[in-house]
Scaffold this active site. Sequence first.
Site, PDB file in Angstrom:
ATOM      1  N   GLU A 122       2.698 -21.005  -2.132  1.00 25.96           N
ATOM      2  CA  GLU A 122       1.778 -21.367  -3.228  1.00 25.96           C
ATOM      3  C   GLU A 122       2.542 -21.978  -4.400  1.00 25.96           C
ATOM      4  O   GLU A 122       2.074 -22.912  -5.050  1.00 25.96           O
ATOM      5  CB  GLU A 122       0.989 -20.125  -3.671  1.00 25.96           C
ATOM      6  N   GLU A 129      -0.026 -13.277   4.169  1.00 22.81           N
ATOM      7  CA  GLU A 129      -0.772 -12.256   3.414  1.00 22.81           C
ATOM      8  C   GLU A 129      -1.723 -11.464   4.291  1.00 22.81           C
ATOM      9  O   GLU A 129      -1.969 -10.280   4.071  1.00 22.81           O
ATOM     10  CB  GLU A 129      -1.578 -12.924   2.285  1.00 22.81           C
TER      11      GLU A 129
HETATM   12  N1  3HC Z   1       8.288  -8.262  -1.471  1.00 22.18           N
HETATM   13  C1  3HC Z   1       9.134  -7.230  -1.608  1.00 22.18           C
HETATM   14  N2  3HC Z   1      10.111  -6.944  -0.717  1.00 22.18           N
HETATM   15  C2  3HC Z   1      10.220  -7.743   0.349  1.00 22.18           C
HETATM   16  C3  3HC Z   1       9.376  -8.843   0.552  1.00 22.18           C
HETATM   17  C4  3HC Z   1       8.364  -9.108  -0.417  1.00 22.18           C
HETATM   18  N3  3HC Z   1       7.546 -10.146  -0.309  1.00 22.18           N
HETATM   19  N4  3HC Z   1       9.722  -9.450   1.705  1.00 22.18           N
HETATM   20  C5  3HC Z   1      10.756  -8.751   2.189  1.00 22.18           C
HETATM   21  N5  3HC Z   1      11.067  -7.722   1.373  1.00 22.18           N
HETATM   22  C6  3HC Z   1      12.150  -6.761   1.517  1.00 22.18           C
HETATM   23  C7  3HC Z   1      11.993  -5.890   2.758  1.00 22.18           C
HETATM   24  O1  3HC Z   1      11.194  -4.759   2.506  1.00 22.18           O
HETATM   25  C8  3HC Z   1      13.422  -5.532   3.059  1.00 22.18           C
HETATM   26  O2  3HC Z   1      13.780  -4.488   2.200  1.00 22.18           O
HETATM   27  P1  3HC Z   1      14.818  -3.349   2.693  1.00 22.18           P
HETATM   28  O3  3HC Z   1      16.074  -4.077   3.037  1.00 22.18           O
HETATM   29  O4  3HC Z   1      14.924  -2.439   1.517  1.00 22.18           O
HETATM   30  O5  3HC Z   1      14.180  -2.698   3.872  1.00 22.18           O
HETATM   31  C9  3HC Z   1      14.203  -6.768   2.618  1.00 22.18           C
HETATM   32  O6  3HC Z   1      13.339  -7.493   1.745  1.00 22.18           O
HETATM   33  C10 3HC Z   1      14.597  -7.686   3.749  1.00 22.18           C
HETATM   34  O7  3HC Z   1      13.425  -7.973   4.503  1.00 22.18           O
HETATM   35  P2  3HC Z   1      13.445  -8.045   6.092  1.00 22.18           P
HETATM   36  O8  3HC Z   1      14.229  -6.902   6.630  1.00 22.18           O
HETATM   37  O9  3HC Z   1      12.043  -8.201   6.519  1.00 22.18           O
HETATM   38  O10 3HC Z   1      14.284  -9.389   6.313  1.00 22.18           O
HETATM   39  P3  3HC Z   1      14.131 -10.451   7.478  1.00 22.18           P
HETATM   40  O11 3HC Z   1      15.210 -11.400   7.262  1.00 22.18           O
HETATM   41  O12 3HC Z   1      14.018  -9.756   8.788  1.00 22.18           O
HETATM   42  O13 3HC Z   1      12.731 -11.160   7.225  1.00 22.18           O
HETATM   43  C11 3HC Z   1      11.024 -12.257   5.917  1.00 22.18           C
HETATM   44  C12 3HC Z   1      12.549 -11.966   6.096  1.00 22.18           C
HETATM   45  C13 3HC Z   1      10.537 -13.099   7.075  1.00 22.18           C
HETATM   46  C14 3HC Z   1      10.873 -12.980   4.621  1.00 22.18           C
HETATM   47  C15 3HC Z   1      10.258 -10.912   5.921  1.00 22.18           C
HETATM   48  O14 3HC Z   1      10.873 -10.043   5.007  1.00 22.18           O
HETATM   49  C16 3HC Z   1       8.822 -11.039   5.548  1.00 22.18           C
HETATM   50  O15 3HC Z   1       8.024 -11.408   6.357  1.00 22.18           O
HETATM   51  N6  3HC Z   1       8.496 -10.663   4.288  1.00 22.18           N
HETATM   52  C17 3HC Z   1       7.144 -10.591   3.829  1.00 22.18           C
HETATM   53  C18 3HC Z   1       6.571 -11.936   3.542  1.00 22.18           C
HETATM   54  C19 3HC Z   1       5.176 -11.800   3.004  1.00 22.18           C
HETATM   55  O16 3HC Z   1       4.360 -11.078   3.517  1.00 22.18           O
HETATM   56  N7  3HC Z   1       4.884 -12.571   1.942  1.00 22.18           N
HETATM   57  C20 3HC Z   1       3.595 -12.561   1.357  1.00 22.18           C
HETATM   58  C21 3HC Z   1       3.568 -11.569   0.269  1.00 22.18           C
HETATM   59  S1  3HC Z   1       1.956 -11.402  -0.410  1.00 22.18           S
HETATM   60  C22 3HC Z   1       1.798 -12.732  -1.435  1.00 22.18           C
HETATM   61  O17 3HC Z   1       2.656 -13.561  -1.512  1.00 22.18           O
HETATM   62  C23 3HC Z   1       0.532 -12.767  -2.239  1.00 22.18           C
HETATM   63  C24 3HC Z   1       0.344 -14.049  -2.934  1.00 22.18           C
HETATM   64  O18 3HC Z   1      -0.488 -14.861  -2.168  1.00 22.18           O
HETATM   65  C25 3HC Z   1      -0.276 -13.832  -4.264  1.00 22.18           C
END
Ligand code: 3HC
Length: 713
Positions: free
Chosen positions: A119, A139
């Site tokens: 976004e 999301e």
């Molecule tokens: N917020 C907070 N913490 C996050 C995060 C996020 N969006 N994404 C990842 N983290 C944290 C994880 O909890 C993890 O923490 P830890 O080491 O303490 O356990 C650390 O970052 C590393 O994450 P991964 O182990 O998952 O790392 P990978 O390299 O395997 O994966 C990734 C990376 C593909 C980016 C994966 O972390 C992921 O899918 N993250 C979530 C992405 C997501 O859902 N984004 C949307 C959020 S909602 C949003 O954006 C709303 C908006 O529309 C308003």
Amino acid sequence: MTQNVAAQDARTVPDSNPVSWQAQDDVLLITINNPPVNALGHAVRVGLIAAIDALEANGSVVGAVLTGGGRAFVAGADITEFGKPIAEPGLNEVIDQIEGASKPVVAAVNGFALGGGLELTLGCHARIAHPKAKVGFPEVHLGVIPGAGGTQRMPRLAGVEIVVELSTTGKPISAARALSAGIVEAVDEDCVAAAVTRARELAAAGEWTRVGELPSPSVPEGYFEAAEAAIVARSRGQISPLLSLEAVQGGLTLPFAEGLKLERDIFMRGLTSDQSKGLIHAFFGEREVAKIPGLAPAAKPRDVARAAVIGAGTMGGGIAMCFANAGIPVTVVEQTEEALERGLNLCRKNYENSAKKGRMTEANVEERMALLTGTTDMQTLAEVDLVIEAVFENMGVKKDIFTRLDAICKPGCVLATNTSTLDIDEIASVTDRPQDVVGMHFFSPANVMRLLENVRGAETADDVILTAMLTGKRLGKVSVLVGVCDGFVGNRILHQYLRWASILLEDGCMPEQIDRVWTEFGMPMGPFAMSDLAGLDVGYRIRQEQAATRSGNERYVEIGDRVVEMGRLGQKTGGGYFDYIEGSRKPIPNAAVTALVLAESARKGIERRDFSDEEILNALTDLMTNEGAKILEESIAMRPVDIDITYIFGYGYPAFRGGPMFRADAEGLAASLERIEAAYARTGDHAWKPSALLKQLVAEGQTFEQWSKARAA
Ligand code: 3HC
């Protein structure tokens, strides 16, 4: 006009600000540095506003490039802030400020741009991606929708289809796909340099696109009806994909600002739903299970450069494919050349099917097959780092194999068994190195299912546990560490509710009612369709073997045995509890099975009665809660979240319910215990004997989660 203002404008405010900016000649390079994934927490939002202020204030720069430090551009909003009051500025405000800037801002998408990250790029005036970047709207997996303009800007930029795809499936797409979809305008190895050039071009032209000002696209008649039907069919009761669709559809006929408001309202509906709480628990739970308390700090995983799998059956072949998929050379051992050839051919066939479906190229098939070596000579395993035994479930055979492995394998080799039920300690006892023995229980089909249940024996060394967990990660699995007991965590709980589902048949239900209740709850299959898929003959044989030693006090339902004796072994024979039309997995009730169920109740003198759907659901889920609590009280699972993740990734338990233990907490442990105690009083059946832990928690007014947190503190 170019001026080097780098020296005066290189700063980071305040000290902890994860956003920095620096002028590169006449373009301001804004970098988000918020490890590990550059989530858009409050400090980042504040920093971005300050950066845009700096862009406006600095007369020497004509535009800006926005990029991420490290491997991510931005992985989205900071999920840890969800559910807390939003600290200003909100993400929408940040994006509005970028979009409305008086100078062009170009996103250099260096890595993941997910959710709020994508976004953020849509607020920029152009987007250039690194070839390895990925963009998406995940999301939906958190029970929410893109909430910072994604459902409103993306249709204007790239059309409705792509935003519906991204926001309802949650699957990210490659930079190449983003380019062809019109989300990014170029893909470049040096995306920052390309973005700097682009920012200059836009500044020179004096005009650039503000996506929010573009007109809304139109869609073909009936598009949303068809999209909704497709979403309902695949989302098994999860609401967030439909919420996304609603926001996209609603926005098309609204002015942009009102569309944003609609999106925000729908986002909040998602965020405050129970489903979102369950999904967020599952998101953090998936990461939590990788953290193993109590291991020696000095323990390090052992190197696994070469692996071996004993047994080239369905399970062994699938496990070997997991290693080949991860690029790890693997030797497959079988007793005869024929069995070996059959097993390796099956792997090849699986790969070729994937190639036919376009999931890999022919070259990939050959690369993976080249990593698979077959042998009938176990002596060749002397140099491997990890062996996984995956032969059929027989203690004698397994002990024999481990005795031989102990003699052949080099010191330090990890000796793993894929057993799903047998005692790892007994297997380890035949070796001189029980510290190197561990369970690595894959789920069928092993190359598809994400769960890996790693089983710690009484003597398993800490570095062996770490090796099993890390190997699971390398294979793309979600590894959960459990202890030794019959069935470990997953199958031990499964056994309880499958057994009770049979008892419900005898007491008054039909397979189709129980299965319907279970699938409406969100499970991929009901207990009986699942048994049909697995094949009824294996369980039958085990039950026949157990017949002599079975306690007369345990209620035993013979319906399953009679179904097998009718020649109905499940899907593979065209029918089991249900019928199946060739080529379809849809269960169809069978009249002979219905008659059999009625006859068995009559033969036992059971007066059948009607069961409500709620009663069935409560019975099955209460048994999961009770058995899960016993597993915790025996320390077979370390934390309730380990059980939740086991069920979500191993059994298709709906992630939007957070897992069986999370759901039990949410539904209320006291009510569940009351039903469990009543069922125990009524039936006296051991399955209903209330767990001591559950009783303790109810007495103390605690949840599983509170108990777990208190223990960890
Ligand atoms: N917020 C907070 N913490 C996050 C995060 C996020 N969006 N994404 C990842 N983290 C944290 C994880 O909890 C993890 O923490 P830890 O080491 O303490 O356990 C650390 O970052 C590393 O994450 P991964 O182990 O998952 O790392 P990978 O390299 O395997 O994966 C990734 C990376 C593909 C980016 C994966 O972390 C992921 O899918 N993250 C979530 C992405 C997501 O859902 N984004 C949307 C959020 S909602 C949003 O954006 C709303 C908006 O529309 C308003």
